[in-house]
Write an enzyme that holds these catalytic residues in place. Structure first.
Site, PDB file in Angstrom:
ATOM      1  N   TYR A 132       0.853  -1.191   0.000  1.00  0.00           N
ATOM      2  CA  TYR A 132       0.000   0.000   0.000  1.00  0.00           C
ATOM      3  C   TYR A 132       0.887   1.240   0.000  1.00  0.00           C
ATOM      4  O   TYR A 132       1.758   1.391   0.857  1.00  0.00           O
ATOM      5  CB  TYR A 132      -0.896   0.003   1.251  1.00  0.00           C
ATOM      6  CG  TYR A 132      -1.820   1.202   1.313  1.00  0.00           C
ATOM      7  CD1 TYR A 132      -2.741   1.446   0.303  1.00  0.00           C
ATOM      8  CD2 TYR A 132      -1.770   2.098   2.372  1.00  0.00           C
ATOM      9  CE1 TYR A 132      -3.588   2.549   0.351  1.00  0.00           C
ATOM     10  CE2 TYR A 132      -2.616   3.208   2.428  1.00  0.00           C
ATOM     11  CZ  TYR A 132      -3.519   3.420   1.410  1.00  0.00           C
ATOM     12  OH  TYR A 132      -4.360   4.522   1.454  1.00  0.00           O
ATOM     13  N   ASP A 144       9.083   3.032   0.865  1.00  0.00           N
ATOM     14  CA  ASP A 144       7.931   3.723   1.428  1.00  0.00           C
ATOM     15  C   ASP A 144       7.990   3.515   2.937  1.00  0.00           C
ATOM     16  O   ASP A 144       7.613   2.462   3.458  1.00  0.00           O
ATOM     17  CB  ASP A 144       6.641   3.151   0.819  1.00  0.00           C
ATOM     18  CG  ASP A 144       5.396   3.797   1.417  1.00  0.00           C
ATOM     19  OD1 ASP A 144       5.525   4.527   2.415  1.00  0.00           O
ATOM     20  OD2 ASP A 144       4.293   3.557   0.878  1.00  0.00           O
ATOM     21  N   LYS A 197       3.008  10.213   8.676  1.00  0.00           N
ATOM     22  CA  LYS A 197       2.581   9.774  10.019  1.00  0.00           C
ATOM     23  C   LYS A 197       3.442  10.333  11.159  1.00  0.00           C
ATOM     24  O   LYS A 197       3.263  11.474  11.550  1.00  0.00           O
ATOM     25  CB  LYS A 197       2.522   8.254  10.067  1.00  0.00           C
ATOM     26  CG  LYS A 197       1.659   7.712   8.892  1.00  0.00           C
ATOM     27  CD  LYS A 197       0.902   6.493   9.221  1.00  0.00           C
ATOM     28  CE  LYS A 197       0.259   5.904   7.986  1.00  0.00           C
ATOM     29  NZ  LYS A 197      -1.098   5.500   8.117  1.00  0.00           N
TER      30      LYS A 197
HETATM   31  C1  LIG Z   1       3.032   2.415   3.749  1.00  0.00           C
HETATM   32  C2  LIG Z   1       2.076   3.548   3.473  1.00  0.00           C
HETATM   33  N1  LIG Z   1       2.297   4.357   2.428  1.00  0.00           N
HETATM   34  C3  LIG Z   1       1.492   5.401   2.156  1.00  0.00           C
HETATM   35  C4  LIG Z   1       0.395   5.670   2.932  1.00  0.00           C
HETATM   36  C5  LIG Z   1      -0.495   6.825   2.609  1.00  0.00           C
HETATM   37  O1  LIG Z   1      -0.375   7.827   3.580  1.00  0.00           O
HETATM   38  P1  LIG Z   1      -1.603   8.836   3.824  1.00  0.00           P
HETATM   39  O2  LIG Z   1      -2.701   8.054   4.438  1.00  0.00           O
HETATM   40  O3  LIG Z   1      -1.026   9.889   4.730  1.00  0.00           O
HETATM   41  O4  LIG Z   1      -1.966   9.382   2.487  1.00  0.00           O
HETATM   42  C6  LIG Z   1       0.110   4.839   4.026  1.00  0.00           C
HETATM   43  C7  LIG Z   1      -1.065   5.085   4.874  1.00  0.00           C
HETATM   44  O5  LIG Z   1      -1.448   4.304   5.696  1.00  0.00           O
HETATM   45  C8  LIG Z   1       0.968   3.753   4.300  1.00  0.00           C
HETATM   46  O6  LIG Z   1       0.734   2.900   5.322  1.00  0.00           O
END
Ligand SMILES: Cc1ncc(COP(=O)(O)O)c(C=O)c1O
Length: 459
Positions: free
Chosen positions: A159, A257, A285
């Site tokens: 994700y 990521d 986060k």
């Molecule tokens: C690994 C990862 N990448 C990207 C995102 C996307 O971040 P946001 O929810 O701040 O758009 C998340 C969100 O949970 C995530 O867990």
């Protein structure tokens, strides 16, 4: 086991939940008239309806019906210091006195960038966004610009937020996917065919297959984006190192990521923990201290595509990858983020790891003592449980887990005062106490015991 007994356990769990959450139910019913499925984000909805939050303090969250729960969601891992940490509250209040947001840069962005760069040396240059989704979207775009190639490689089940290039095969429906083939599947309606054509799918923790697919697509691949700990599933030994060597060999940009793992798994994120330096890193986060944030950082050579080509007064020229955003580098967020990062020391990381490990052990002991087949996964402060008899190492093995059982466990834990984010892995914070852990262990045991007939039935 009679089918009726199964339904009666599920019915009892749902009824108990509804009995405790009448005001949430009313709010949700009213919200359905205003918001699709009464919800502002897919991730906070769960059936029959979610609990509406009212207040939170430390490790506890209280809903609008007055039910207090031990929090293991922490807004999906973002509140590493727990709720309303005094240092964060002070930093935010101090900044509020000065102003909320300005259409001008502030010193805070320099201080925040210095703070994260000190901990994560691969961040030669940094840019801020408002969400992790945007950070991943820009990282992919800048990698495409840098390599002049179009395709993005990602792992099935990974994700990376909700932008188009990330919205491929996050939760593919397995019967739709041919057995050992990994084809890109749309995660949402509304994607153009080009998005799928430009995505190359890979199996997490299977380097042999990953290498084969990457080599086949090498001439078209701009980048490989990976969550170093994929949805709570740890990388197998040397998997990340191997993909680092491969991407370097093939001249493909490697994006870590670290929206979840950054500054949570260790002071320097997953890249420090696993000794692998990516070319680009996306963050979010934790670095916002409880406020919206995203950030992209990495090699100067790549990040410089986001810089103005000329900042000279007479020959001013914009960037080849322009990057704007009204709320980027929001002062309140940056003040909260710096205050948060300053609280994170080797002692706090040791505590985070310890409480995460205690919960993984708690789940493992409860399942084995009750004879429940389950896989407990996670790294550091993150933990998860799958009701499966197969080792969970990628999306497909995770998918063998019984989802209905998991939904029942999530709801039953809510009934018993523990908030494990439904259908998501949980995490601890620096204020998760010994008492919280003791209570949670007891609750996990009671909950699995109560669901036992259901567990045995679905085997
Ligand atoms: C690994 C990862 N990448 C990207 C995102 C996307 O971040 P946001 O929810 O701040 O758009 C998340 C969100 O949970 C995530 O867990």
């Amino acid at each position: 086991m009679e089918q009726t007994q199964t339904s009666s356990i599920i019915g009892k769990t749902v009824a108990e939940y509804m009995g405790k959450t009448q005001r949430s139910r009313k709010l949700w019913e009213a919200a359905r008239e205003k918001l699709p499925s009464g919800s502002s984000r897919t991730s906070v909805f769960y059936a029959p309806y979610p609990c509406y939050a009212q207040t939170a303090q430390g490790s506890k969250i209280v809903d609008v019906d007055g039910n207090e729960r031990i929090d293991y969601c922490y807004n999906f891992t973002s509140l590493i210091l727990g709720h309303r940490h005094p240092a964060v509250m002070k930093a935010v209040n101090d900044q509020m006195e000065k102003g909320t947001v300005f259409g001008a840069p502030t010193e805070l962005e320099l201080r925040h960038a210095e703070t994260i760069k000190k901990r994560m040396p691969s961040l030669e240059r940094v840019r801020y966004a408002v969400t992790g989704s945007e950070a991943c979207m820009f990282a992919i775009r800048v990698a495409r610009a840098f390599t002049s190639r179009n395709k993005v490689a990602k792992f099935e089940g990974g994700y990376h937020g909700s932008s188009d290039p990330a919205s491929v095969s996050v939760h593919p429906h397995l019967p739709d996917v041919a057995s050992d083939e990994i084809t890109p599947m749309p995660e949402t309606a509304g994607l153009t065919p080009g998005t799928l054509e430009n995505t190359v799918m890979l199996p997490f923790n299977n380097f042999e297959k990953t290498e084969e697919i990457m080599r086949q697509n090498r001439r078209e691949l701009a980048c490989l984006i990976v969550e170093p700990m994929m949805r709570g599933i740890p990388p197998e030994s040397d998997f990340l190192k191997s993909i680092r060597e491969l991407t370097r060999d093939l001249d493909i940009v490697l994006i870590f990521d670290e929206v979840i793992t950054g500054f949570r798994l260790s002071a320097g994120g997953a890249q420090e923990k696993y000794h692998v330096q990516p070319d680009l890193t996306t963050m979010g986060k934790v670095i916002g201290g409880g406020f919206p944030i995203g950030a992209i950082g990495g090699q100067e050579e790549i990040m410089s595509l986001m810089a103005h080509e000329s900042t000279d007064f007479l020959s001013y020229k914009g960037a080849s990858v322009p990057h704007a955003g009204t709320f980027n580098a929001h002062p309140i967020t940056l003040a909260a983020g710096i205050a948060t990062l300053n609280e994170l020391t080797s002692e706090t990381y040791a505590k985070l790891d310890e409480t995460g490990e205690q919960l993984r052990e708690g789940f493992s002991e409860a399942t084995s003592s009750l004879g429940v087949e389950a896989q407990v996964v996670g790294v550091g402060s993150c933990f998860d449980i799958y009701f499966s008899n197969k080792t969970v190492k990628d999306y497909r093995s995770a998918h063998t887990g019984d989802q209905l059982l998991r939904r029942c466990l999530d709801l039953d834990l809510l009934n018993r005062g523990v908030y494990l984010p439904p259908q998501h892995f949980g995490c601890t914070s620096t204020v998760t106490s010994r008492e919280d852990i003791r209570t949670t262990m007891k609750v996990i045991h009671e909950s699995l015991h109560a669901l036992l007939p259901l567990i045995k039935e679905t085997r």
